[in-house]
Design an enzyme around this catalytic site. Structure first.
Site, short mmCIF file in Angstrom:
data_model
loop_
_atom_site.label_atom_id
_atom_site.label_comp_id
_atom_site.label_asym_id
_atom_site.label_seq_id
_atom_site.Cartn_x
_atom_site.Cartn_y
_atom_site.Cartn_z
N CYS A 80 24.55 8.88 22.69
CA CYS A 80 23.98 9.26 23.98
C CYS A 80 23.20 10.56 23.89
O CYS A 80 22.17 10.60 23.25
CB CYS A 80 25.06 9.29 25.06
N HIS A 184 26.47 3.70 24.63
CA HIS A 184 27.81 4.27 24.43
C HIS A 184 28.68 3.31 23.65
O HIS A 184 29.21 2.34 24.20
CB HIS A 184 28.45 4.58 25.78
N GLU A 186 31.63 3.87 22.55
CA GLU A 186 33.03 3.99 22.97
C GLU A 186 33.31 3.27 24.28
O GLU A 186 34.46 3.09 24.67
CB GLU A 186 33.41 5.48 23.08
#
Length: 204
Positions: A80, A184, A186
């Protein structure tokens, strides 16, 4: 395997640490520039504004530490804002000089009717070149995005792209031992975890 995750008060640290834990990786967060500079494998995450991120990285010496790890040839992953800060500049706040590890700049999405900015949610990521961290992932898989700015780099440094509204932008960039995703990892479920696992096994 040990991975250091850069802690510079830029958000999403806990979710990155949790994702690495889920794939069995012994990750440690650090805000110590000397420790970061010695990392053998580094994750550079973050959400937020380029100017404030760069102020913190410059004041703490963490920016120079990240450059040291890249120069040493050890694997580095940006996520990001970590994908934008590694470029030469961001047009955010009228222009911000960034780390300059990959040629290019971060630009804001252009306004268009019906298009919400920030771009938030799941979207297809289509490969433009093969990259080892995307091994086992199908081109066109959905990943999770939250951003108003995106990287613009030379074609040789771009590995995947996504379309939002009428705008197609680069979602995965890299150079040598440095790779970064605008999406992202995660927050992208099993495909995100697979990419993180690939990164942790990547030896450029």
């Amino acid at each position: 395997m040990s991975v250091i995750v850069v802690d510079y008060n830029a958000g999403n640290l806990t979710s990155v640490m949790n994702a690495l834990s889920r794939i069995g990786v012994d990750a440690k967060s650090s805000r110590d520039a000397d420790e970061i500079a010695k990392a053998t494998r580094l994750v550079f995450p973050g959400v937020g504004a380029a100017a404030s991120a760069m102020e913190t990285l410059s004041r703490t010496g963490i920016g120079d530490a990240i450059k040291t790890v890249v120069k040493a040839g050890n694997p580095v992953l940006g996520i990001c804002i970590g994908c934008q800060i590694i470029l030469e500049e961001s047009e955010e706040d009228g222009g911000v000089k960034t780390l300059g590890l990959i040629p290019g700049r971060a630009v804001r999405f252009k306004d268009e009717p019906g298009l919400k900015i920030p771009h938030m949610g799941w979207n297809q990521v289509n490969f433009t070149q093969d990259h080892p961290i995307m091994a086992g992932i199908r081109s066109g898989s959905d990943f999770y995005y939250v951003h108003s700015y995106h990287p613009v780099v030379p074609a040789e440094n771009a590995f995947a792209e996504t379309t939002y509204g009428t705008q197609t932008f680069q979602g995965l960039i890299g150079k040598g031992n440095l790779v970064a995703s605008q999406f992202h990892l995660e927050k992208s479920g099993d495909v995100g975890l697979k990419v993180l696992e690939n990164f942790c096994n990547w030896n450029p």
